[in-house]
Design a protein around this motif. Sequence first.
Motif, PDB file in Angstrom:
ATOM      1  N   ALA A   1       1.009  -4.291  -2.088  1.00  0.00           N
ATOM      2  CA  ALA A   1       0.300  -3.159  -2.669  1.00  0.00           C
ATOM      3  C   ALA A   1       1.260  -2.264  -3.446  1.00  0.00           C
ATOM      4  CB  ALA A   1      -0.382  -2.347  -1.576  1.00  0.00           C
ATOM      5  N   ALA A   2       2.431  -2.021  -2.823  1.00  0.00           N
ATOM      6  CA  ALA A   2       3.411  -1.143  -3.466  1.00  0.00           C
ATOM      7  C   ALA A   2       3.909  -1.763  -4.765  1.00  0.00           C
ATOM      8  CB  ALA A   2       4.577  -0.879  -2.524  1.00  0.00           C
TER       9      ALA A   2
ATOM     10  N   ASP B   1       1.604  -1.269  -7.411  1.00  0.00           N
ATOM     11  CA  ASP B   1       1.664   0.119  -7.894  1.00  0.00           C
ATOM     12  C   ASP B   1       2.902   0.376  -8.726  1.00  0.00           C
ATOM     13  OD1 ASP B   1      -0.678   0.673  -6.726  1.00  0.00           O
ATOM     14  OD2 ASP B   1       0.143   1.736  -4.993  1.00  0.00           O
TER      15      ASP B   1
ATOM     16  N   ARG C   1      10.497   0.780  -2.467  1.00  0.00           N
ATOM     17  CA  ARG C   1       9.822   0.036  -1.403  1.00  0.00           C
ATOM     18  C   ARG C   1      10.649   0.107  -0.121  1.00  0.00           C
ATOM     19  NH1 ARG C   1       9.770  -5.296  -3.399  1.00  0.00           N
ATOM     20  NH2 ARG C   1      10.389  -4.536  -5.449  1.00  0.00           N
TER      21      ARG C   1
END
Lengths: 555, 306, 294
Positions: free
Chosen positions: B200-201, B204, B211
């Motif tokens: 998900a990161a 993004d 992270r």
Amino acid sequence: MKRYSLKKSLTAVLAIMLSLSLAACSSNSGNNESAPTAQPTDSATEPQNEATLNPEEAAWKLDTSPVDLTWFVGANWYAHTWGDSLTSKYITEKTGVNVKLEVPSGEANEHITLMMTSGQLPDLISMGSWETAVKKLWEGDHVYALNELADQYDPYFYKVAGDGTLKWYRQENGNTYGVPNDSYSPNLMHETGMTAANQTFLVRKDLYEEMGSPDLSTPEGFLSALQLLKDQYSEYKGQPISPFFAQGNVPYGMTEYLQNLLAVPHEKDGKVYDRVTDPEYVTWLKTFRTAYERGLINVDFLVDSDTQVEEKTNNARYFMMVREWSGMTAVNPMLAASANPDSYYIAVDGPQNSSGDSAKLFPGNMDGWMVTMISKSTKNPERAIRFLTYLASEEGQRDLFLGKEGETWETVDGKPQLKADMVSLIDSDIEKLEKEYGVLDTYWMMRNPVIVNQWRPEKAPVIKQMEDFANAQADIDSGIYKGLDPLGDSEVAVAWSRISQNWEEVMPELITAKDEAAFDKIFASFLERRDSYGFQQVVEYRQAELDARKAKMAD
Amino acid sequence: MFQLRTQQMKAFFKQWQLQSMVIPGIVWMLIFCYLPMFWLIIAFMDYSIAKPMLESPFVGLKHFQDFVTDDRFWRSIRNTLGMSSIKLVLGFPIPIIFALLLNEIRSLRFKRTVQTISYLPHFIAWTIFGGIALNWLGEGGVVNQLMMALGVQDREILFNSDPKYFWWITFFTDTLKETGWSAIIYIAAISGIDPGLYEAAELDGAGRWQRMWHITVQSIRPTIAILFILAVSGILGSNFEQIFMLKNNMNMKMAESLDLYIYNMGLVSGRHSFSTAVLFARSIVALGLLFIANHTSKKLTGDSIY
Amino acid sequence: MGRRSTLKRIGVFEVCNTLLMLAVCFLTLYPMWFVLINSLNAPEQAMLGTVNWFPKQLSLDSYSVVFNDKTMMNGFVVTILRTVIGSAAHVLFTAIVAYGMSKTTLIGRKLYMKIALVTMLFSGGLIPTFILMTKLGLYDNFWVFVIPGMYSFFNMVIFMSFFRTIPDSLEESAKVDGASDYGVLFRIVLPNSMAVIATITLFSAVYHWNDYYQGVIYIRSQEILPLQTILYKIIAENSMSFMQQQAMAQFGARLPGNSIKFASMMVATLPILLFYPFIQRYLVKGVMIGAIKG
């Protein structure tokens, strides 16, 4: 399913193991507990003994039935066993006493201290006479008074133990609890000229001579020799040279031994002298500081481990050493037989005081090295005292030192002499000599130098030189000053231990001080701290101890 | 009241199986831990080894007064705190950083190999490891060779005989020996993080460091917190075996930790009552530290140690 | 996509990180390498000092000395025995206590916990423990390695935390089938706790393998002296007083050569190094549960 049954069987195994462990534990503790219940004195046999006791004859012969005695030897490096060597087998056969030697894995003093708290001790105990535990064994009534045991079981003990040593170790209550080995009385040393003087100043022969046998006895000579060493011989015959070594670093080599080399007196006008503050001694400490500042010596001699020291010694990498010559008896012949046959060490005059007096070395004293005691935990005090008496007698000394007649020794011109093949083993395979035959210094716990030295084979010349040198410098009457310091846990002993432990830290600081002013400052602050720790009490204690000893000697 | 008690008794006997599991443990503790504790009363006596304990006279707080006025005691406190602080401030993050960096290695096999190798020194006993370290730091040792090759120094330095290096020597040897082992916990914690979070990161647009910081470090924060509190509460402790191997006459003034001081005063110098008094005081302080640590832990993470 | 992004990312960071990890490997391998090369150095060479990178002259002589040394080999056996028996007893005993303690229904649990906690902080020290061991008949007895080390509060907490993570449903279904508490423990709980068992076994085994102090304090018979205690005697002359050192030099006790020392170190360390990879896969899991929950 399969996994399950595996688990089950594993569990069963573990359960069995655990129950076994508990069973074994309890059976063992059962054994141990039965030990103290058996009372030492067997009243039934006593009268019968007394009837046959004869102060002119050894009592061990009365009973040579087999008996086991455990013997604690307070030296964790002691690696010999009883029962494998010819000598030990012979003695066991003869006296019926089977010895089980026990050696601590750590510090002997700590080990015996712990055993004392638990009240269970080995039958016989040999401990360094300087150890604090020895006094505590006596004070705490953990060991038998030997005179009482002798009265009861073997009056012959008085004949062999020598009145001198008995008196020397007699306590205020009139009892004597231990027999020393390697004990030298001043009278005897005067008589024979033989001493146990050991603290020598040694140099590597070829290097020393190549440097033109420089003077090392004055600070100037010492420093210029070190300078020469640094400039021209920092590597010699392919090896880096370490300029200096002092054995046992701070408390011994750099303190007591150095003071003895400088002939610093022990006593002035009937008062115990404070040797650390002696100006001659301080001058030499400053000399070492200068040498360090100039990069002529490093501090390796203060921190090297035994292994490192041995490594350097074995390769003759030290130029000079303050060291006991007896520690060189193995190395010197080895060096003499090496590729550089002149790389062995010789004793020469080392640092001297400003009036050039020759050294005044500690000659050995009545304290001896180790004392042997009989613990109250023993079930066989009778056999123990008789065994000790036997070992202390001339016969026992000969059996221990020479072994069995006809096998390891023979009589030549009416004198016992070690056989030639034994003597040759001394140089070629001393390990075999000690392991298989167990003669000479294998079992030294009761060694009496007066008796055994007459049988000792001649030493190699490279050893003899050091021995003779030390003998000539021995200060025979100074034995009485050894170990005047308080030991144990009394207030004064605590004060002394704080002081001496502090000195061990201060000395390196002195030598590595950046300049003379810093040296003086550190030294002054040490003296101040010393006073605050209670040095005055220590002085008084030393004085009282010395006076007491003098009284004993005069007796 | 009586009723309640019988009820309790009944309940107690009903769970005899559970109780029979626990009680041996309690008995074991009573024997092996509590019995020896009675000995602590010699801190208030003048005990001499030559006599039975009960015959020794009571002296109250004399030994406590003695040690608080002993400069060597305060020196040992300073050394202990000094070494612990270095270990805490500099040493504590090292296994975390190691775990984070190891986590970034892509090749699974390489990762596992590095991890395995990094534990190795943990299994070497201090008796051996200390001996090796002394070898490295001495004459002709690797450290001197390296320093001279790099031109940092022009003559050999006996590192272990200069007191000013001692704390650092303990720090570096400890780090070398234990980093891999201490990292296990963090590696374990990291492996428990949901991979979805990273994905998900990444979508993004978060970079590597972001992270690492926002996901990995945040996720293992509770673990870090607990271990940090434990480390803080152990600040009066020191690694006795390590110091015992590395100490010598010359570095003693920086090397003598509180534990070593207790040992030196007790078994070595024979001042048993005195050293027991120090031990006693140390335990009381440790108790206090643990309470504080636990309290803090409860506040911060809602989890407590006991 | 995953593949592409991996490829893309092999940049400066990857290179540096890999190099750093290699450096870590080097640093942590070097101590063992150092011991290894010095043990393989021929004894005559070793007398000249230790080597840092490679042996000057390869030789297995030192190993043959070590393996022919009766005391050493006997110590080896003692160490193996105490490690196996000691760890097994520790794990079993601690696990059983922990299981009981993990039950919140246990009456007196709070009291028990407090009793246990105090032991973490207060101890009487060496002397009273020594007296106790003597009174229990454990002095100079093999079981002194096992029984006093059977329990540890710390490890118990780890076990407890792990047991709590096992779903209650598992235990309950076994109880419905009529299993006793012991049945549940041995049939359900322990088989599901291999990770933590492995971890605690490793902790305990490492302790038993490396401990020399118990041997120094409690053992005086050669026959039950563990290897590490013998090794300690050889390596740590630091512990010897000067008077002893001088007497030692005087009376023919020779220090073993460098290479022999290192060979003994190798012999003493290698088994535990070889043992741990077998347990490693459980380790991470076990440690995690223990640490996080504990």
